[in-house]
Design a protein around this motif. Structure first.
Motif, PDB file in Angstrom:
ATOM      1  N   ASN A 138       0.857  -1.172   0.009  1.00  0.00           N
ATOM      2  CA  ASN A 138      -0.039   0.034   0.103  1.00  0.00           C
ATOM      3  C   ASN A 138       0.775   1.308  -0.022  1.00  0.00           C
ATOM      4  OD1 ASN A 138      -2.332   1.504   0.128  1.00  0.00           O
ATOM      5  ND2 ASN A 138      -2.447   1.617   2.298  1.00  0.00           N
ATOM      6  N   GLU A 140       3.837   1.605  -1.325  1.00  0.00           N
ATOM      7  CA  GLU A 140       4.337   1.834  -2.732  1.00  0.00           C
ATOM      8  C   GLU A 140       3.247   2.332  -3.573  1.00  0.00           C
ATOM      9  OE1 GLU A 140       7.385   1.915  -3.746  1.00  0.00           O
ATOM     10  OE2 GLU A 140       8.369   1.057  -1.960  1.00  0.00           O
ATOM     11  N   LYS A 141       2.080   2.013  -3.394  1.00  0.00           N
ATOM     12  CA  LYS A 141       1.114   2.458  -4.481  1.00  0.00           C
ATOM     13  C   LYS A 141       0.717   3.869  -3.940  1.00  0.00           C
ATOM     14  CE  LYS A 141      -3.970   1.211  -5.071  1.00  0.00           C
ATOM     15  NZ  LYS A 141      -5.268   0.426  -4.840  1.00  0.00           N
ATOM     16  N   GLN A 142       0.657   4.195  -2.744  1.00  0.00           N
ATOM     17  CA  GLN A 142       0.328   5.622  -2.337  1.00  0.00           C
ATOM     18  C   GLN A 142       1.391   6.187  -2.856  1.00  0.00           C
ATOM     19  OE1 GLN A 142      -0.293   6.291   1.557  1.00  0.00           O
ATOM     20  NE2 GLN A 142      -1.969   4.945   1.981  1.00  0.00           N
ATOM     21  N   LYS A 143       2.490   5.679  -2.979  1.00  0.00           N
ATOM     22  CA  LYS A 143       3.974   6.618  -3.664  1.00  0.00           C
ATOM     23  C   LYS A 143       3.748   6.996  -4.868  1.00  0.00           C
ATOM     24  CE  LYS A 143       8.864   6.635  -3.142  1.00  0.00           C
ATOM     25  NZ  LYS A 143      10.102   6.118  -2.427  1.00  0.00           N
ATOM     26  N   GLU A 144       3.115   5.932  -5.656  1.00  0.00           N
ATOM     27  CA  GLU A 144       3.053   6.139  -7.230  1.00  0.00           C
ATOM     28  C   GLU A 144       1.939   7.071  -7.439  1.00  0.00           C
ATOM     29  OE1 GLU A 144       2.480   2.394  -8.919  1.00  0.00           O
ATOM     30  OE2 GLU A 144       4.577   1.560  -8.173  1.00  0.00           O
ATOM     31  N   GLU A 145       0.898   6.766  -6.886  1.00  0.00           N
ATOM     32  CA  GLU A 145      -0.475   7.885  -7.022  1.00  0.00           C
ATOM     33  C   GLU A 145      -0.084   9.288  -6.723  1.00  0.00           C
ATOM     34  OE1 GLU A 145      -3.356   6.222  -4.701  1.00  0.00           O
ATOM     35  OE2 GLU A 145      -3.966   4.503  -6.093  1.00  0.00           O
ATOM     36  N   SER A 146       0.564   9.496  -5.587  1.00  0.00           N
ATOM     37  CA  SER A 146       0.848  11.090  -5.071  1.00  0.00           C
ATOM     38  C   SER A 146       2.089  11.571  -5.820  1.00  0.00           C
ATOM     39  CB  SER A 146       1.236  10.929  -3.495  1.00  0.00           C
ATOM     40  OG  SER A 146       0.473  10.248  -2.797  1.00  0.00           O
ATOM     41  N   GLY A 147       2.880  10.920  -6.346  1.00  0.00           N
ATOM     42  CA  GLY A 147       4.119  11.432  -7.333  1.00  0.00           C
ATOM     43  C   GLY A 147       4.803  12.309  -6.169  1.00  0.00           C
ATOM     44  N   PHE A 150       4.165  13.254  -2.410  1.00  0.00           N
ATOM     45  CA  PHE A 150       4.306  12.195  -1.540  1.00  0.00           C
ATOM     46  C   PHE A 150       5.074  12.796  -0.389  1.00  0.00           C
ATOM     47  CE2 PHE A 150       6.176   8.099   0.456  1.00  0.00           C
ATOM     48  CZ  PHE A 150       4.914   7.482   0.712  1.00  0.00           C
ATOM     49  N   HIS A 162      -6.111  12.493   2.471  1.00  0.00           N
ATOM     50  CA  HIS A 162      -6.046  10.939   2.687  1.00  0.00           C
ATOM     51  C   HIS A 162      -7.193  10.776   3.468  1.00  0.00           C
ATOM     52  CE1 HIS A 162      -4.371   7.306   3.214  1.00  0.00           C
ATOM     53  NE2 HIS A 162      -4.738   7.419   4.764  1.00  0.00           N
ATOM     54  N   THR A 165      -8.349   3.315   4.706  1.00  0.00           N
ATOM     55  CA  THR A 165      -9.327   2.333   4.238  1.00  0.00           C
ATOM     56  C   THR A 165      -9.938   1.889   5.294  1.00  0.00           C
ATOM     57  OG1 THR A 165      -7.420   0.801   4.881  1.00  0.00           O
ATOM     58  CG2 THR A 165      -7.421   1.926   2.593  1.00  0.00           C
TER      59      THR A 165
END
Length: 233
Positions: A138, A140-147, A150, A162, A165
């Protein structure tokens, strides 16, 4: 005769001048030594004044800083050679030292009881953070989405957007419920009994009555019953 007298006077003057030169040389040496001693005394006074102005635990701090610098140098040397610093360090530790340190670890008790709300809160924080298991997927996923947002800066607008979940909320609720349950087990507050007689006017008076009942209740039980029935003489 005059030449003989002159010859006798010349050695006498030479000896006198030599003695005078020796005395002057010795005087200059003593003067130089006195100046050196004065400088050294002044330096010692300045150093002592500096030492007095230092904190009481300065020597321990200095030794600690020197040890940390030596440790950093060793780590750099091991990294340059491609060696594991922890393994190299263990090679210098004897079995007796390792056994002594293990005994100290077992004897050490970090929980010294309640010392203040700040200490209790800090221990609670440490206990809770040790239980956290990071979700790297999760993350790494947030890191990719935030750019770039982050790691927000003063110009970022990601703050407050934010949404946790459902699983995260459930974990938090479960943890809070566990804390409440554990706190209820160790609470020293006595449960209030609705059926008990009310013979007090405030909390302090209630404590006094309980103490009096504990010591004199068996002697005054009959008098109390007679008063309640209205048959007291």
């Amino acid at each position: 005769q005059e030449s003989a007298a002159t010859a006798e006077e010349e050695p006498t003057e030479t000896v006198t001048s030599q003695k005078r030169e020796a005395r002057l040389r010795k005087f200059r040496e003593l003067h130089f030594k006195r100046n050196e001693a004065r400088k050294l005394n002044h330096q010692e006074v300045v150093e002592e004044d500096k030492r007095l102005k230092l904190p009481s635990n300065w020597e321990a701090k200095k030794a600690r800083l020197e040890w940390e610098l030596a440790e950093d140098d060793k780590k750099k040397e091991c990294a340059a050679r491609g060696e594991d610093y922890n393994r190299v360090k263990l090679l210098d530790i004897t079995a007796d030292d390792a056994e002594r340190w293990e005994r100290k670890k077992k004897k050490k008790n970090p929980d010294t009881g309640f010392a203040g709300y700040a200490e209790a809160q800090f221990r609670q924080y440490q206990r809770l953070t040790k239980q956290i298991r990071p979700d790297m997927e999760n993350y790494e996923k947030q890191k990719e989405e935030s750019g770039e947002d982050f790691h927000p800066t003063s110009n970022s607008l990601i703050y407050g957007t934010h949404v946790p979940t459902k699983d995260g909320i459930d974990r938090m609720v479960e943890d809070v419920e566990k804390q409440i349950e554990k706190r209820s087990k160790y609470s020293r507050r006595r449960a209030y009994n609705d059926d008990a007689d009310i013979d007090y006017i405030n909390e302090r008076n209630a404590k006094f009555n309980k103490k009096a009942e504990r010591f004199y209740g068996k002697y005054t039980a009959e008098i109390k019953q007679n008063l309640e029935r209205g048959t007291a003489v």
